[in-house]
Design a protein around this motif. Structure first.
Motif, PDB file in Angstrom:
ATOM      1  N   TRP A  18      27.619  86.211  -8.731  1.00 53.56           N
ATOM      2  CA  TRP A  18      28.007  85.945  -7.348  1.00 53.56           C
ATOM      3  C   TRP A  18      27.893  87.242  -6.564  1.00 53.56           C
ATOM      4  O   TRP A  18      28.404  88.280  -6.976  1.00 53.56           O
ATOM      5  CB  TRP A  18      29.447  85.450  -7.272  1.00 53.56           C
ATOM      6  CG  TRP A  18      29.616  84.088  -7.860  1.00 53.56           C
ATOM      7  CD1 TRP A  18      29.819  83.776  -9.172  1.00 53.56           C
ATOM      8  CD2 TRP A  18      29.583  82.850  -7.170  1.00 53.56           C
ATOM      9  NE1 TRP A  18      29.909  82.427  -9.338  1.00 53.56           N
ATOM     10  CE2 TRP A  18      29.782  81.823  -8.126  1.00 53.56           C
ATOM     11  CE3 TRP A  18      29.407  82.486  -5.837  1.00 53.56           C
ATOM     12  CZ2 TRP A  18      29.808  80.485  -7.792  1.00 53.56           C
ATOM     13  CZ3 TRP A  18      29.432  81.154  -5.498  1.00 53.56           C
ATOM     14  CH2 TRP A  18      29.634  80.174  -6.474  1.00 53.56           C
ATOM     15  N   LEU A  19      27.207  87.187  -5.441  1.00 59.54           N
ATOM     16  CA  LEU A  19      27.032  88.362  -4.614  1.00 59.54           C
ATOM     17  C   LEU A  19      27.892  88.202  -3.371  1.00 59.54           C
ATOM     18  O   LEU A  19      27.619  87.373  -2.514  1.00 59.54           O
ATOM     19  CB  LEU A  19      25.563  88.524  -4.225  1.00 59.54           C
ATOM     20  CG  LEU A  19      24.601  88.566  -5.422  1.00 59.54           C
ATOM     21  CD1 LEU A  19      23.182  88.724  -4.945  1.00 59.54           C
ATOM     22  CD2 LEU A  19      24.985  89.691  -6.352  1.00 59.54           C
ATOM     23  N   THR A  20      28.938  88.963  -3.267  1.00 62.72           N
ATOM     24  CA  THR A  20      29.891  88.839  -2.177  1.00 62.72           C
ATOM     25  C   THR A  20      29.668  89.936  -1.159  1.00 62.72           C
ATOM     26  O   THR A  20      29.595  91.108  -1.514  1.00 62.72           O
ATOM     27  CB  THR A  20      31.330  88.937  -2.704  1.00 62.72           C
ATOM     28  OG1 THR A  20      31.495  87.976  -3.742  1.00 62.72           O
ATOM     29  CG2 THR A  20      32.332  88.681  -1.597  1.00 62.72           C
ATOM     30  N   PRO A  21      29.516  89.605   0.103  1.00 57.70           N
ATOM     31  CA  PRO A  21      29.300  90.623   1.118  1.00 57.70           C
ATOM     32  C   PRO A  21      30.494  91.558   1.229  1.00 57.70           C
ATOM     33  O   PRO A  21      31.625  91.180   0.953  1.00 57.70           O
ATOM     34  CB  PRO A  21      29.110  89.809   2.410  1.00 57.70           C
ATOM     35  CG  PRO A  21      29.768  88.505   2.138  1.00 57.70           C
ATOM     36  CD  PRO A  21      29.590  88.248   0.675  1.00 57.70           C
ATOM     37  N   MET A  22      30.206  92.781   1.650  1.00 55.46           N
ATOM     38  CA  MET A  22      31.246  93.802   1.702  1.00 55.46           C
ATOM     39  C   MET A  22      31.916  93.851   3.069  1.00 55.46           C
ATOM     40  O   MET A  22      32.776  94.663   3.304  1.00 55.46           O
ATOM     41  CB  MET A  22      30.641  95.167   1.357  1.00 55.46           C
ATOM     42  CG  MET A  22      30.067  95.211  -0.058  1.00 55.46           C
ATOM     43  SD  MET A  22      29.252  96.756  -0.453  1.00 55.46           S
ATOM     44  CE  MET A  22      30.646  97.890  -0.386  1.00 55.46           C
ATOM     45  N   GLN A  27      30.516  82.870   5.303  1.00 58.61           N
ATOM     46  CA  GLN A  27      30.417  81.630   6.062  1.00 58.61           C
ATOM     47  C   GLN A  27      30.042  80.477   5.139  1.00 58.61           C
ATOM     48  O   GLN A  27      30.706  79.464   5.091  1.00 58.61           O
ATOM     49  CB  GLN A  27      29.374  81.804   7.174  1.00 58.61           C
ATOM     50  CG  GLN A  27      29.729  82.920   8.152  1.00 58.61           C
ATOM     51  CD  GLN A  27      28.561  83.300   9.034  1.00 58.61           C
ATOM     52  OE1 GLN A  27      27.516  82.655   9.026  1.00 58.61           O
ATOM     53  NE2 GLN A  27      28.713  84.365   9.814  1.00 58.61           N
ATOM     54  N   VAL A  28      28.923  80.651   4.392  1.00 57.04           N
ATOM     55  CA  VAL A  28      28.491  79.642   3.437  1.00 57.04           C
ATOM     56  C   VAL A  28      27.995  80.350   2.179  1.00 57.04           C
ATOM     57  O   VAL A  28      27.777  81.556   2.184  1.00 57.04           O
ATOM     58  CB  VAL A  28      27.357  78.753   4.007  1.00 57.04           C
ATOM     59  CG1 VAL A  28      27.803  78.050   5.280  1.00 57.04           C
ATOM     60  CG2 VAL A  28      26.092  79.572   4.251  1.00 57.04           C
ATOM     61  N   ARG A  45      18.316  90.221  -6.908  1.00 56.71           N
ATOM     62  CA  ARG A  45      19.749  90.410  -6.669  1.00 56.71           C
ATOM     63  C   ARG A  45      19.983  91.412  -5.537  1.00 56.71           C
ATOM     64  O   ARG A  45      20.784  91.174  -4.630  1.00 56.71           O
ATOM     65  CB  ARG A  45      20.427  90.894  -7.951  1.00 56.71           C
ATOM     66  CG  ARG A  45      21.922  91.164  -7.809  1.00 56.71           C
ATOM     67  CD  ARG A  45      22.471  91.821  -9.073  1.00 56.71           C
ATOM     68  NE  ARG A  45      22.343  90.922 -10.210  1.00 56.71           N
ATOM     69  CZ  ARG A  45      23.249  90.001 -10.527  1.00 56.71           C
ATOM     70  NH1 ARG A  45      24.341  89.861  -9.782  1.00 56.71           N
ATOM     71  NH2 ARG A  45      23.086  89.229 -11.577  1.00 56.71           N
ATOM     72  N   GLU A  46      19.264  92.520  -5.570  1.00 58.80           N
ATOM     73  CA  GLU A  46      19.448  93.542  -4.543  1.00 58.80           C
ATOM     74  C   GLU A  46      19.061  93.020  -3.162  1.00 58.80           C
ATOM     75  O   GLU A  46      19.753  93.269  -2.169  1.00 58.80           O
ATOM     76  CB  GLU A  46      18.614  94.776  -4.893  1.00 58.80           C
ATOM     77  CG  GLU A  46      19.120  95.529  -6.111  1.00 58.80           C
ATOM     78  CD  GLU A  46      18.164  96.604  -6.585  1.00 58.80           C
ATOM     79  OE1 GLU A  46      18.540  97.384  -7.483  1.00 58.80           O
ATOM     80  OE2 GLU A  46      17.016  96.664  -6.059  1.00 58.80           O
ATOM     81  N   GLY A  47      17.940  92.296  -3.085  1.00 55.33           N
ATOM     82  CA  GLY A  47      17.512  91.756  -1.799  1.00 55.33           C
ATOM     83  C   GLY A  47      18.478  90.721  -1.266  1.00 55.33           C
ATOM     84  O   GLY A  47      18.820  90.713  -0.074  1.00 55.33           O
ATOM     85  N   ALA A  48      18.946  89.838  -2.159  1.00 52.27           N
ATOM     86  CA  ALA A  48      19.891  88.801  -1.729  1.00 52.27           C
ATOM     87  C   ALA A  48      21.212  89.410  -1.300  1.00 52.27           C
ATOM     88  O   ALA A  48      21.840  88.951  -0.337  1.00 52.27           O
ATOM     89  CB  ALA A  48      20.099  87.804  -2.871  1.00 52.27           C
ATOM     90  N   GLU A  49      21.630  90.460  -2.003  1.00 48.78           N
ATOM     91  CA  GLU A  49      22.887  91.110  -1.647  1.00 48.78           C
ATOM     92  C   GLU A  49      22.789  91.770  -0.273  1.00 48.78           C
ATOM     93  O   GLU A  49      23.730  91.719   0.525  1.00 48.78           O
ATOM     94  CB  GLU A  49      23.267  92.149  -2.693  1.00 48.78           C
ATOM     95  CG  GLU A  49      24.614  92.810  -2.425  1.00 48.78           C
ATOM     96  CD  GLU A  49      25.049  93.717  -3.556  1.00 48.78           C
ATOM     97  OE1 GLU A  49      24.165  94.312  -4.220  1.00 48.78           O
ATOM     98  OE2 GLU A  49      26.253  93.820  -3.793  1.00 48.78           O
ATOM     99  N   GLN A  58      27.658  84.329   1.344  1.00 51.01           N
ATOM    100  CA  GLN A  58      27.630  84.606  -0.081  1.00 51.01           C
ATOM    101  C   GLN A  58      26.329  84.097  -0.662  1.00 51.01           C
ATOM    102  O   GLN A  58      25.753  83.133  -0.158  1.00 51.01           O
ATOM    103  CB  GLN A  58      28.782  83.915  -0.822  1.00 51.01           C
ATOM    104  CG  GLN A  58      30.096  84.669  -0.801  1.00 51.01           C
ATOM    105  CD  GLN A  58      31.091  84.046  -1.778  1.00 51.01           C
ATOM    106  OE1 GLN A  58      30.966  82.885  -2.137  1.00 51.01           O
ATOM    107  NE2 GLN A  58      32.068  84.810  -2.193  1.00 51.01           N
ATOM    108  N   VAL A  59      25.874  84.741  -1.738  1.00 54.68           N
ATOM    109  CA  VAL A  59      24.695  84.272  -2.453  1.00 54.68           C
ATOM    110  C   VAL A  59      25.029  84.156  -3.923  1.00 54.68           C
ATOM    111  O   VAL A  59      25.655  85.039  -4.507  1.00 54.68           O
ATOM    112  CB  VAL A  59      23.495  85.222  -2.267  1.00 54.68           C
ATOM    113  CG1 VAL A  59      22.293  84.718  -3.055  1.00 54.68           C
ATOM    114  CG2 VAL A  59      23.128  85.346  -0.805  1.00 54.68           C
TER     115      VAL A  59
END
Length: 425
Positions: A18-22, A27-28, A45-49, A58-59
């Motif tokens: 799970w990639l959680t924004p900092m 939102q979704v 992973r890095e690009g999605a983050e 979140q991604v």
């Protein structure tokens, strides 16, 4: 049904991916499938983050099987069930026609000007742009530059020259004490990778493309027999028997450990071969694949690459499209090219000096990419998967000695003619 599919999916999912924004609250949540081949998972992973941090979403990353055949089967199960559990799919260059009915039309939503036109056309099915190019690829010949120089050998122009050079250098190295040295490794498992290798062998011998653009089946011909006969001669002569179970990473493992003179693989292998801990760092060269030693023989590289597509069943189409827009952008493709040698689908990046610095072989790659041999996915449409499976099985039977080339190709042509209903694909 859906529970069973989810159970299968979970077995391929990276735990805790799970990639959680900092910054702002999410939102979704957008789920994206990524390949685990080489360093693809990390770069995805890095690009999605980065996108998640920029948008506040979140991604969730879903890792899929390394085998393209298994990954496609998983996608087909999920999409047939209209599952919303993956929003964005990473799809192989031959899958748009197979999956098109389940994918959003991205026409007008994402700008594709500047991408290789051939790949954009490939991703357009019945007038709908169902996938955006992420990176384009073509088969390459990797070789041990140091060993060729040491033994006074040239980079081979033809497959016959490769056979002879590989054998000579291999025997010399074994005589010098490396009894694990082999001449050539490639992708010999009965899967999509072998389909690409086989198409390269046939096309290089001017032996057709299995199924021609007009729908005719052309695989049973003397030059195809010649191509497969030569490839079969490699097994246990210059190529280990284990190659019959090799995919991309197994081939790279043998070559990178210093135990092969030549390797057929994709551009992604370049930075891994030159990593700080690589035994062959600084010792590797890259060339176009050899041509067939026949009249009309050409250097033929199989067209590869990956696209990003949005499921029709996503609950968040706007955000899913935005993620695809970001990941396929010039900025992100440049980052992936520098970090992982992923050949961009945006042509202008092949003139970017920051991209060329770690990837000098990119300078001469555009003509190879423009002329790369496509698999017959366009003409065969939804039946392509069956065509590819039959072709890979036939080639594997030849390589393993279970079938003679002429026999295998005659049987294959009859099978493909039935699958294609005598050309009416």
């Amino acid at each position: 049904m859906r529970k069973a599919l989810l159970a299968a999916l979970v077995s391929c999912t990276l735990a805790g991916a799970w990639l959680t924004p900092m910054r702002a609250a999410a939102q979704v949540t957008i789920s994206i499938s990524c390949s685990a081949l080489g360093i693809e998972a990390r770069l995805c992973r890095e690009g999605a983050e980065a996108w998640a941090q920029r948008t506040g979403n979140q991604v969730r990353l879903v890792s899929t099987p390394n085998s393209g055949t298994e990954r496609l089967a998983l996608y087909q199960q999920l999409l047939a069930a209209r599952s919303p559990d993956i929003d964005v799919f990473q799809v192989d260059v031959v899958w748009p026609g197979i999956l098109a009915s389940h994918l959003l039309d991205l026409s007008g939503k994402i700008d594709v000007s500047g991408h290789f036109e051939e790949v954009v056309r490939n991703n357009t099915v019945d007038g709908k742009l169902v996938a955006i190019p992420w990176f384009v690829s073509a088969g390459l010949l990797y070789y041990r530059r140091d060993l060729l120089e040491q033994h006074g050998a040239e980079v081979p122009e033809t497959w016959q020259q490769l056979t002879e050079t590989a054998g000579r250098v291999m025997q010399a190295e074994r005589a010098a004490g490396n009894d694990r040295m082999w001449g050539h490794v490639f992708q010999g498992r009965a899967y999509e990778g072998l389909t690409v290798n086989g198409i390269e062998w046939l096309a290089s011998h001017n032996a057709g493309r299995i199924v021609e653009p007009d729908g005719s089946v052309s695989v049973d011909n003397p030059r195809a027999v010649q191509a497969l006969t030569l490839a079969r001669s490699w097994i246990e002569r210059i190529t280990p028997l284990g190659v019959l179970n090799y995919a991309e990473e197994e081939s790279r493992g043998v070559f990178q450990s210093g135990n092969a003179v030549f390797m057929r693989n994709w551009p992604y292998a370049w930075p891994l071969l030159n990593a700080e801990d690589s035994p062959v760092r600084g010792k590797v060269g890259v060339a176009v694949l050899p041509r067939g030693a026949v009249q009309g023989g050409v250097h033929a590289a199989g067209l590869g690459g990956e696209q990003l597509a949005v499921s029709r069943y996503t609950a968040h189409p706007e955000q899913a499209v935005d993620l695809v827009r970001y990941l396929t952008s010039r900025e992100e493709q440049k980052r992936r090219a520098i970090a992982g040698a992923f050949t961009p689908s945006i042509v202008a990046l092949y003139e970017d000096e920051e991209v060329l610095a770690p990837n000098p072989f990119f300078r001469d790659l555009v003509p190879t990419l423009r002329s790369a041999v496509a698999r017959p996915s366009g003409v065969t449409g939804a039946r392509y998967n069956r065509v590819s499976a039959e072709f890979a099985a036939a080639v594997h039977a030849v390589l393993s000695g279970q079938s003679e080339p002429a026999e295998a190709l005659d049987r294959l042509e009859r099978q493909l003619t039935r699958i294609g209903r005598a050309g009416r694909w």
